[in-house]
Design a protein around this motif. Structure first.
Motif, short mmCIF file in Angstrom:
data_model
loop_
_atom_site.label_atom_id
_atom_site.label_comp_id
_atom_site.label_asym_id
_atom_site.label_seq_id
_atom_site.Cartn_x
_atom_site.Cartn_y
_atom_site.Cartn_z
N GLN A 1 0.83 -1.20 0.00
CA GLN A 1 0.00 0.00 0.00
C GLN A 1 0.86 1.25 0.00
N SER A 2 2.18 1.06 0.16
CA SER A 2 3.11 2.18 0.18
C SER A 2 4.51 1.69 -0.15
N LEU A 3 5.31 2.57 -0.73
CA LEU A 3 6.71 2.27 -1.00
C LEU A 3 7.63 2.90 0.05
N GLN A 4 7.05 3.47 1.11
CA GLN A 4 7.87 4.05 2.18
C GLN A 4 8.83 2.98 2.69
N GLY A 5 10.09 3.34 2.81
CA GLY A 5 11.12 2.42 3.24
C GLY A 5 12.18 2.23 2.16
N ILE A 6 11.81 2.47 0.90
CA ILE A 6 12.81 2.31 -0.17
C ILE A 6 13.74 3.51 -0.28
N GLU A 7 13.44 4.58 0.47
CA GLU A 7 14.27 5.79 0.36
C GLU A 7 15.72 5.56 0.76
N HIS A 8 16.01 4.46 1.46
CA HIS A 8 17.39 4.14 1.85
C HIS A 8 18.19 3.54 0.69
N LEU A 9 17.50 3.19 -0.39
CA LEU A 9 18.15 2.53 -1.52
C LEU A 9 18.66 3.58 -2.52
N THR A 10 19.71 4.25 -2.14
CA THR A 10 20.22 5.39 -2.92
C THR A 10 20.85 4.99 -4.25
N ALA A 11 21.25 3.72 -4.41
CA ALA A 11 21.85 3.26 -5.66
C ALA A 11 20.82 2.57 -6.57
N LEU A 12 19.60 2.43 -6.11
CA LEU A 12 18.57 1.69 -6.84
C LEU A 12 18.34 2.27 -8.23
N GLN A 13 18.45 1.41 -9.24
CA GLN A 13 18.26 1.84 -10.63
C GLN A 13 16.96 1.31 -11.23
N LEU B 1 9.78 7.47 -3.92
CA LEU B 1 10.52 7.43 -5.18
C LEU B 1 11.37 8.68 -5.39
N ALA B 2 10.91 9.80 -4.87
CA ALA B 2 11.63 11.07 -5.05
C ALA B 2 13.02 11.03 -4.43
N LYS B 3 13.23 10.16 -3.45
CA LYS B 3 14.53 10.10 -2.79
C LYS B 3 15.47 9.08 -3.43
N CYS B 4 14.98 8.33 -4.39
CA CYS B 4 15.81 7.34 -5.08
C CYS B 4 16.29 7.94 -6.39
N GLN B 5 17.27 8.80 -6.30
CA GLN B 5 17.70 9.60 -7.44
C GLN B 5 18.44 8.82 -8.53
N ALA B 6 18.85 7.59 -8.26
CA ALA B 6 19.55 6.80 -9.28
C ALA B 6 18.60 6.01 -10.16
N LEU B 7 17.31 6.04 -9.86
CA LEU B 7 16.32 5.26 -10.62
C LEU B 7 16.33 5.61 -12.11
N GLY C 1 4.57 14.26 -10.93
CA GLY C 1 5.43 15.25 -10.28
C GLY C 1 6.52 14.59 -9.45
N ILE C 2 6.17 13.53 -8.77
CA ILE C 2 7.15 12.79 -7.96
C ILE C 2 8.19 12.17 -8.88
N VAL C 3 7.72 11.57 -9.96
CA VAL C 3 8.65 10.95 -10.91
C VAL C 3 9.52 12.00 -11.59
N ASP C 4 8.97 13.18 -11.85
CA ASP C 4 9.74 14.27 -12.47
C ASP C 4 10.96 14.65 -11.65
N GLN C 5 10.89 14.43 -10.36
CA GLN C 5 12.02 14.78 -9.47
C GLN C 5 13.22 13.86 -9.71
N ASN C 6 12.99 12.72 -10.34
CA ASN C 6 14.06 11.78 -10.64
C ASN C 6 14.51 12.02 -12.08
N THR C 7 15.54 12.79 -12.24
CA THR C 7 15.98 13.19 -13.58
C THR C 7 16.60 12.05 -14.38
#
Length: 143
Positions: free
Chosen positions: A55-67, A85-91, A109-115
């Motif tokens: 019901q949520s992806l909260q918790g994945i923000e620690h995965l900074t290398a996640l592609q 998702l906004a905190k997983c910048q390597a996606l 908008g959230i996805v837009d934050q991941n360039t």
């Protein structure tokens, strides 16, 4: 690490796997992640949590290398459910197909934050019907 189809409901005890690159948790019974579910998995590149009951992806923000993230066929509904998702910048690849996401502007908008995102899959969500010229609109959002 392939933990597919094991009736897993809680993700824990993975923090010592610092060199883990891929984690496959699809087809389990996971409804949410704890705050420490992925802490310590700093090298994780691929995560598949499809076909769970998330019901949520909260918790994945620690995965900074996640592609690559596959979270298709879950119960994600609100922008808050995907805000991590906004905190997983390597996606680069995000699969959110077959969920219940409705708020197109907030989710995009959230996805837009991941360039770095170059592939986004949203088919099977109510928001797809709300976006006029869906394919064109998505293609124009990406560089």
């Amino acid at each position: 690490l392939n933990l597919e189809s094991n009736a897993i409901a809680v993700v824990e005890g993975l923090g010592q796997l610092h060199q883990l690159r891929a984690l496959f948790l699809q087809q389990n019974l996971i409804q949410s992640f704890g705050p420490d579910s992925f802490r310590g998995l700093s090298a994780l590149l691929t995560l598949d949590v499809s076909q769970n009951m998330l019901q949520s992806l909260q918790g994945i923000e620690h995965l900074t290398a996640l592609q690559s993230l596959n979270a298709s066929s879950n119960r994600l509904e609100t922008p808050e459910s995907v805000s991590a998702l906004a905190k997983c910048q390597a996606l680069t690849c995000v699969d959110l197909q077959k969920n219940a996401l409705e708020d197109d502007e907030a989710v995009l908008g959230i996805v837009d934050q991941n360039t770095n995102v170059s592939a986004l899959y949203l088919a099977g969500n109510p928001l797809v019907k709300r976006i006029k010229y869906y394919r064109k609109s998505l293609v124009n959002r990406f560089p």
